[in-house]
Design an enzyme around this catalytic site. Structure first.
Site, short mmCIF file in Angstrom:
data_model
loop_
_atom_site.label_atom_id
_atom_site.label_comp_id
_atom_site.label_asym_id
_atom_site.label_seq_id
_atom_site.Cartn_x
_atom_site.Cartn_y
_atom_site.Cartn_z
N ASP A 1 25.52 34.37 35.23
CA ASP A 1 26.47 34.04 36.30
C ASP A 1 27.17 35.29 36.82
O ASP A 1 27.23 36.32 36.13
CB ASP A 1 27.56 33.10 35.75
CG ASP A 1 27.11 31.65 35.81
OD1 ASP A 1 26.06 31.37 36.40
OD2 ASP A 1 27.84 30.80 35.27
N MET B 1 40.25 29.14 38.89
CA MET B 1 39.79 29.04 40.29
C MET B 1 40.88 28.51 41.22
O MET B 1 40.61 27.65 42.05
CB MET B 1 38.56 28.12 40.38
CG MET B 1 37.37 28.62 39.62
SD MET B 1 36.04 27.41 39.55
CE MET B 1 36.60 26.33 38.25
N LYS C 1 27.20 32.50 41.43
CA LYS C 1 27.94 31.92 42.56
C LYS C 1 29.38 32.35 42.33
O LYS C 1 29.83 32.35 41.21
CB LYS C 1 27.92 30.38 42.52
CG LYS C 1 26.54 29.78 42.41
CD LYS C 1 26.62 28.26 42.41
CE LYS C 1 26.55 27.69 41.02
NZ LYS C 1 25.29 27.90 40.31
C1 LIG Z 1 33.91 28.73 36.99
S1 LIG Z 1 35.39 29.11 36.13
C2 LIG Z 1 34.67 29.55 34.59
C3 LIG Z 1 35.64 29.53 33.44
C4 LIG Z 1 34.99 29.98 32.14
N1 LIG Z 1 33.95 29.07 31.74
C5 LIG Z 1 36.00 30.16 31.02
O1 LIG Z 1 35.90 29.44 30.01
O2 LIG Z 1 36.87 31.03 31.14
C6 LIG Z 1 35.82 30.65 36.86
C7 LIG Z 1 37.29 30.96 36.77
O3 LIG Z 1 37.64 31.34 35.46
C8 LIG Z 1 38.68 32.29 35.49
N2 LIG Z 1 38.20 33.51 34.83
C9 LIG Z 1 37.01 33.71 34.23
N3 LIG Z 1 36.95 34.92 33.64
C10 LIG Z 1 38.15 35.52 33.88
C11 LIG Z 1 38.72 36.78 33.53
N4 LIG Z 1 38.08 37.66 32.78
N5 LIG Z 1 39.97 37.04 33.97
C12 LIG Z 1 40.67 36.14 34.72
N6 LIG Z 1 40.18 34.94 35.06
C13 LIG Z 1 38.94 34.62 34.64
C14 LIG Z 1 39.03 32.51 36.96
O4 LIG Z 1 40.06 31.61 37.30
C15 LIG Z 1 37.73 32.11 37.63
O5 LIG Z 1 37.95 31.73 38.97
#
Ligand SMILES: C[S@@+](CC[C@H](N)C(=O)[O-])C[C@H]1O[C@@H](n2cnc3c(N)ncnc32)[C@H](O)[C@@H]1O
Length: 268
Positions: A41, A176, A63
C-alpha cells in the site's frame, strides 16, 4: 512452479506498522523474507520496503484517500492470480490490517476464490502515536473508552459515530480525517464536546520527519489546515491528550542515538 507449491494457494495480509522498521513485528518480518511477491500500500514506508529482499517482486497497489489509482477489484484479482500460480503473496498494509485496512473484505474475497488467508497483525497508528508522544489511549478517570473512527467513508464524510464520541471520557482516534476536520469538529462541539477539549494532530508517526501539534477541539480545523506534509495525519481528541509531551521533549530523547539502525540489528 513445483507441484508441492501448488497444493494451497495462500495470501498473507501483513501489517507493516506505522513506518519505523523496528515497529514491524518479527512475524511480519519473517513473512517478508518468505514471500515471492509483495503487493504494498501507499502508506508502507520506504524503511519497511527496504527490509524486503531484492529477489522478492514488489508491486505498488497504493491508494491514498480519495485518489484511487488502482481499484480494489484489480488488487483482488491480482492476488488470486498470483497465489493460484503458486506464489506466496504478501499483501503489505500500513499499521494493522484489521484497522481501516480492508482485511475483512480481502479475506472474504480470497477465501471465496479458494485462496487461504493468514493475517499478521501490525502496530496501529493509535498505539504508536501514544507511545511516541507520551500519552495513554486509556487513563483511569479521564479516558475510559477509546473510539477508532474514520473521517471519511465511500459515501463521503462519516458522521454516524459523532454521537458516541461526545462523552468527555472518550478518547477519539481519527484516521483519514484531517481534510474534513473543521466540519467534524463543528459536529462534535454541536454534540456537546467542549471547544477546550485537548486534541493532537500528528503526522508521520514513528517516522523521521514526524510532527505533532498540541491544540484544542475548537482550533483543530485550523491546525489541520496549517500542517504542511505529505505524510499521513492522525488526530486524537480527548482529555488524555493533555498528557502528551511537547515535540521538543521528544526530539531531545534522541531515540535514534540510543538504538542502532534496524538493519544492523536484524542481520545479527
Ligand atoms: C487507511 S487508514 C490505515 C490505518 C492503518 N491500518 C493503521 O492501523 O494505522 C490510513 C490512515 O491511517 C493514519 N496513519 C497511518 N499511518 C500513519 C502514520 N505513520 N502517521 C500518522 N497517521 C497515520 C492516517 O490517518 C491515514 O489517513
Amino acid at each position: 512452479v513445483s507441484p508441492a507449491k501448488k497444493v494451497q494457494a495462500k495470501v498473507m495480509l501483513v501489517g507493516a506498522g506505522p513506518g519505523a522498521a523496528d515497529l514491524l513485528t518479527l512475524r511480519a518480518y519473517q513473512a517478508l523474507q518468505a514471500a515471492d511477491i509483495v503487493l504494498y500500500d501507499a502508506l508502507v514506508s520506504d524503511e519497511i520496503l527496504g527490509l524486503i529482499p531484492h529477489k522478492v517482486r514488489k508491486i505498488s497497489v497504493g491508494k491514498r484517500g480519495h485518489k484511487r489509482t488502482i481499484s480494489q477489484d484489480f488488487t483482488n484479482a491480482l492476488m488470486v492470480k498470483l497465489a493460484k500460480s503458486g506464489h506466496l503473496v504478501v499483501r503489505l498494509k500500513g499499521g494493522d490490517p484489521s484497522v481501516f485496512g480492508r482485511a475483512s473484505e480481502e479475506r472474504a474475497y480470497l477465501e471465496a476464490q479458494g485462496v487461504a488467508v493468514e493475517v499478521v497483525p501490525g502496530i496501529t497508528t493509535a498505539s504508536a502515536a501514544a507511545a511516541q508522544f507520551g500519552f495513554s489511549l486509556t487513563s483511569r478517570g479521564i479516558g475510559r473508552k477509546v473510539l477508532f473512527a474514520t473521517g471519511h467513508t465511500l459515501a463521503g464524510r462519516a458522521e454516524n459515530w459523532v454521537g458516541q464520541a461526545c462523552e468527555p471520557d472518550t478518547t477519539l482516534c481519527l484516521y483519514m480525517a484531517h481534510h474534513d476536520m473543521a466540519a467534524i469538529g463543528a459536529d462534535l462541539m454541536a454534540g456537546g464536546l467542549g471547544a477546550d477539549t485537548p486534541a493532537l494532530v500528528m503526522s508521520g508517526v514513528s517516522r523521521t520527519n514526524t510532527q505533532m501539534i498540541q491544540t484544542h477541539l475548537g482550533d483543530l480545523g485550523a491546525a489541520c489546515a496549517a500542517i504542511d506534509t505529505n505524510d499521513p495525519i492522525f488526530i486524537v481528541i480527548g482529555a488524555v491528550c493533555a498528557q502528551a509531551r511537547p515535540q521538543e521533549f521528544i526530539d531531545e530523547l534522541d531515540l535514534l542515538a540510543k538504538f542502532p539502525p534496524v538493519e544492523g540489528r536484524l542481520a545479527c
